[in-house]
Design a protein around this motif. Structure first.
Motif, PDB file in Angstrom:
ATOM      1  N   ILE A 165       0.778  -1.196   0.010  1.00 34.29           N
ATOM      2  CA  ILE A 165       0.182  -0.127   0.003  1.00 34.29           C
ATOM      3  C   ILE A 165       0.829   1.132   0.135  1.00 34.29           C
ATOM      4  CG2 ILE A 165      -1.706   1.302   1.233  1.00 34.29           C
ATOM      5  CD1 ILE A 165      -2.891  -1.446   2.395  1.00 34.29           C
ATOM      6  N   PHE A 166       2.114   1.284   0.975  1.00 36.90           N
ATOM      7  CA  PHE A 166       2.790   2.502   0.753  1.00 36.90           C
ATOM      8  C   PHE A 166       3.508   2.779  -0.351  1.00 36.90           C
ATOM      9  CE2 PHE A 166       3.976   4.419   5.302  1.00 36.90           C
ATOM     10  CZ  PHE A 166       3.132   3.772   5.861  1.00 36.90           C
ATOM     11  N   SER A 167       4.049   1.651  -1.075  1.00 38.98           N
ATOM     12  CA  SER A 167       4.769   1.586  -2.276  1.00 38.98           C
ATOM     13  C   SER A 167       3.722   1.960  -3.397  1.00 38.98           C
ATOM     14  CB  SER A 167       5.835   0.541  -2.420  1.00 38.98           C
ATOM     15  OG  SER A 167       5.012  -0.417  -2.913  1.00 38.98           O
ATOM     16  N   ASN A 168       2.534   1.424  -3.472  1.00 32.17           N
ATOM     17  CA  ASN A 168       1.716   1.879  -4.559  1.00 32.17           C
ATOM     18  C   ASN A 168       1.104   3.179  -4.540  1.00 32.17           C
ATOM     19  OD1 ASN A 168       2.153  -0.633  -5.799  1.00 32.17           O
ATOM     20  ND2 ASN A 168       0.355  -1.817  -5.064  1.00 32.17           N
ATOM     21  N   TYR A 169       0.822   3.593  -3.158  1.00 26.45           N
ATOM     22  CA  TYR A 169      -0.087   4.581  -3.149  1.00 26.45           C
ATOM     23  C   TYR A 169       0.438   5.818  -2.225  1.00 26.45           C
ATOM     24  CZ  TYR A 169      -3.457   1.237  -4.826  1.00 26.45           C
ATOM     25  OH  TYR A 169      -4.034   0.209  -5.992  1.00 26.45           O
ATOM     26  N   GLY A 170       1.417   5.408  -1.201  1.00 27.51           N
ATOM     27  CA  GLY A 170       2.040   6.347  -0.663  1.00 27.51           C
ATOM     28  C   GLY A 170       1.456   6.411   0.767  1.00 27.51           C
ATOM     29  N   GLU A 171       2.161   7.085   1.798  1.00 24.78           N
ATOM     30  CA  GLU A 171       1.815   7.186   3.135  1.00 24.78           C
ATOM     31  C   GLU A 171       0.507   7.720   3.523  1.00 24.78           C
ATOM     32  OE1 GLU A 171       4.672   8.195   5.997  1.00 24.78           O
ATOM     33  OE2 GLU A 171       3.221   8.149   7.783  1.00 24.78           O
ATOM     34  N   LYS A 172       0.234   8.762   2.747  1.00 22.02           N
ATOM     35  CA  LYS A 172      -0.946   9.703   2.941  1.00 22.02           C
ATOM     36  C   LYS A 172      -2.295   8.887   2.782  1.00 22.02           C
ATOM     37  CE  LYS A 172      -3.139  13.588   3.048  1.00 22.02           C
ATOM     38  NZ  LYS A 172      -4.466  13.589   2.111  1.00 22.02           N
ATOM     39  N   ARG A 173      -2.182   8.147   1.837  1.00 20.85           N
ATOM     40  CA  ARG A 173      -3.470   7.158   1.246  1.00 20.85           C
ATOM     41  C   ARG A 173      -3.544   5.927   2.469  1.00 20.85           C
ATOM     42  NH1 ARG A 173      -8.158   6.818  -0.040  1.00 20.85           N
ATOM     43  NH2 ARG A 173      -8.814   4.975  -0.806  1.00 20.85           N
ATOM     44  N   PHE A 174      -2.357   5.618   2.912  1.00 25.76           N
ATOM     45  CA  PHE A 174      -2.327   4.574   3.894  1.00 25.76           C
ATOM     46  C   PHE A 174      -3.053   5.071   5.011  1.00 25.76           C
ATOM     47  CE2 PHE A 174      -0.601   2.846   7.855  1.00 25.76           C
ATOM     48  CZ  PHE A 174      -1.133   1.563   7.679  1.00 25.76           C
ATOM     49  N   ARG A 175      -2.752   6.532   5.388  1.00 25.25           N
ATOM     50  CA  ARG A 175      -3.463   7.115   6.641  1.00 25.25           C
ATOM     51  C   ARG A 175      -4.858   7.249   6.324  1.00 25.25           C
ATOM     52  NH1 ARG A 175       0.104   5.359   9.903  1.00 25.25           N
ATOM     53  NH2 ARG A 175       2.144   6.182   9.420  1.00 25.25           N
ATOM     54  N   GLU A 176      -5.364   7.563   5.082  1.00 25.37           N
ATOM     55  CA  GLU A 176      -6.705   7.620   4.869  1.00 25.37           C
ATOM     56  C   GLU A 176      -7.596   6.325   4.873  1.00 25.37           C
ATOM     57  OE1 GLU A 176      -5.772  11.294   1.896  1.00 25.37           O
ATOM     58  OE2 GLU A 176      -6.790   9.419   0.998  1.00 25.37           O
ATOM     59  N   GLY A 178      -2.495   0.627  14.437  1.00 28.88           N
ATOM     60  CA  GLY A 178      -1.046   0.825  13.895  1.00 28.88           C
ATOM     61  C   GLY A 178      -0.275   2.196  14.539  1.00 28.88           C
ATOM     62  N   GLY A 179       1.104   2.073  14.869  1.00 27.05           N
ATOM     63  CA  GLY A 179       1.722   3.012  15.413  1.00 27.05           C
ATOM     64  C   GLY A 179       1.584   4.336  14.900  1.00 27.05           C
ATOM     65  N   GLY A 180       1.549   4.602  13.557  1.00 30.96           N
ATOM     66  CA  GLY A 180       1.217   5.909  13.072  1.00 30.96           C
ATOM     67  C   GLY A 180      -0.224   6.702  13.113  1.00 30.96           C
ATOM     68  N   ALA A 181      -0.956   5.692  13.309  1.00 32.09           N
ATOM     69  CA  ALA A 181      -2.662   6.237  13.194  1.00 32.09           C
ATOM     70  C   ALA A 181      -2.994   7.662  14.042  1.00 32.09           C
ATOM     71  CB  ALA A 181      -3.464   5.021  13.712  1.00 32.09           C
ATOM     72  N   PRO A 182      -2.404   7.813  15.328  1.00 35.22           N
ATOM     73  CA  PRO A 182      -2.734   9.008  15.693  1.00 35.22           C
ATOM     74  C   PRO A 182      -1.924  10.226  15.117  1.00 35.22           C
ATOM     75  CG  PRO A 182      -2.062   7.504  17.434  1.00 35.22           C
ATOM     76  CD  PRO A 182      -1.533   7.060  16.208  1.00 35.22           C
ATOM     77  N   THR A 183      -1.086   9.900  14.498  1.00 35.25           N
ATOM     78  CA  THR A 183      -0.325  11.058  13.590  1.00 35.25           C
ATOM     79  C   THR A 183      -1.284  11.834  12.593  1.00 35.25           C
ATOM     80  OG1 THR A 183       0.590   9.754  12.003  1.00 35.25           O
ATOM     81  CG2 THR A 183       2.098  10.093  14.083  1.00 35.25           C
ATOM     82  N   TYR A 184      -2.341  11.145  12.208  1.00 38.16           N
ATOM     83  CA  TYR A 184      -2.937  11.564  11.290  1.00 38.16           C
ATOM     84  C   TYR A 184      -4.375  12.310  12.081  1.00 38.16           C
ATOM     85  CZ  TYR A 184      -6.353  11.911   6.975  1.00 38.16           C
ATOM     86  OH  TYR A 184      -7.243  11.977   6.114  1.00 38.16           O
ATOM     87  N   ALA A 185      -4.545  13.722  11.930  1.00 34.23           N
ATOM     88  CA  ALA A 185      -5.446  14.384  12.846  1.00 34.23           C
ATOM     89  C   ALA A 185      -6.740  13.697  12.628  1.00 34.23           C
ATOM     90  CB  ALA A 185      -5.454  16.041  12.394  1.00 34.23           C
ATOM     91  N   PRO A 186      -7.277  13.337  11.751  1.00 28.54           N
ATOM     92  CA  PRO A 186      -8.703  13.045  11.876  1.00 28.54           C
ATOM     93  C   PRO A 186      -8.795  11.818  12.613  1.00 28.54           C
ATOM     94  CG  PRO A 186      -8.193  13.517   9.653  1.00 28.54           C
ATOM     95  CD  PRO A 186      -6.961  13.840  10.020  1.00 28.54           C
ATOM     96  N   THR A 187      -8.041  10.750  12.627  1.00 28.07           N
ATOM     97  CA  THR A 187      -7.859   9.733  13.326  1.00 28.07           C
ATOM     98  C   THR A 187      -7.904  10.023  14.763  1.00 28.07           C
ATOM     99  OG1 THR A 187      -7.077   8.475  11.496  1.00 28.07           O
ATOM    100  CG2 THR A 187      -6.797   7.273  13.527  1.00 28.07           C
ATOM    101  N   ALA A 188      -6.788  11.082  15.074  1.00 24.66           N
ATOM    102  CA  ALA A 188      -6.727  11.224  16.508  1.00 24.66           C
ATOM    103  C   ALA A 188      -8.035  11.798  17.078  1.00 24.66           C
ATOM    104  CB  ALA A 188      -5.504  12.186  16.537  1.00 24.66           C
TER     105      ALA A 188
END
Ligand code: S3P
Length: 177
Positions: A46-57, A89-99
């Motif tokens: 997912i990261f390599s196909n669409y990037g981190e931003k898409r993963f966070r969404e 996932g460890g990065g989930a709260p770094t995305y403001a809508p998820t937080a």
């Protein structure tokens, strides 16, 4: 009640969460598995196909779906009102809508580990399935990300605890709503 477990990669969110849920007789889920199952793709893909931003969404979307399913305030369904330990996932709260989502609708617990312990655990686990670490010097990258994320985890959490100190009694004593 929905308890979310947040914290850095390698702190034991899934293993501690699963064990706790088992002892409590609660449901358990983890957001990485939900994303992978739903998208039929591994996280590095997912990261390599669409990037981190898409993963966070995507992560936000799957976390939201689970919260909707369990939240007493939403449309009735078979999970509504049941209790769940939900490891994120460890990065989930770094995305403001998820937080925002987890702060408003769940009881977030930050599983806080000393950085040396995280590095040690991640050395054992390996980083090939963790694209935010892969290809970097492990120790430097973990220290940098922990420094960036610590305020995010602390700002989001209603409770901060060392992962191996958490007990079913502590969870049972939590009152939310
Ligand atoms: C990430 C943590 C991973 C996974 C993805 C990104 C992060 O979950 O969601 O690789 O940015 O910290 P774990 O914390 O379960 O390893």
């Amino acid at each position: 009640m929905i308890i979310t477990l947040i914290g850095f990669m390698g702190c034991g969110k899934s293993s501690v969460g699963k064990a706790l849920a088992g002892k409590l007789g609660w449901d358990f889920s983890d957001s990485d598995s939900l994303v992978e199952l739903g998208e039929q793709m591994k996280i590095p893909e997912i990261f390599s196909n669409y990037g981190e931003k898409r993963f966070r969404e995507l992560e936000y979307m799957y976390i939201g779906k689970t919260i909707d399913r369990y939240d007493r305030g939403t449309a009735p369904g078979k999970h509504q009102g049941r209790n769940i330990i939900f490891s994120l996932g460890g990065g989930a709260p770094t995305y403001a809508p998820t937080a925002r989502l987890i702060k408003e609708r769940t009881f977030p617990i930050y599983l806080k580990c000393p950085v040396e312990e995280l590095i040690e655990n991640l050395r054992i686990d390996g980083t090939e399935n963790r694209p935010v670490l892969a290809g970097h010097d492990l120790e430097t990258r973990v220290r940098q990300l922990v420094a960036e994320r610590e305020p995010v985890y602390s700002g989001c959490a209603r409770m901060v605890i060392y992962p191996y100190s958490i007990t079913p009694e502590i969870i049972r004593s939590i009152r939310f709503r």
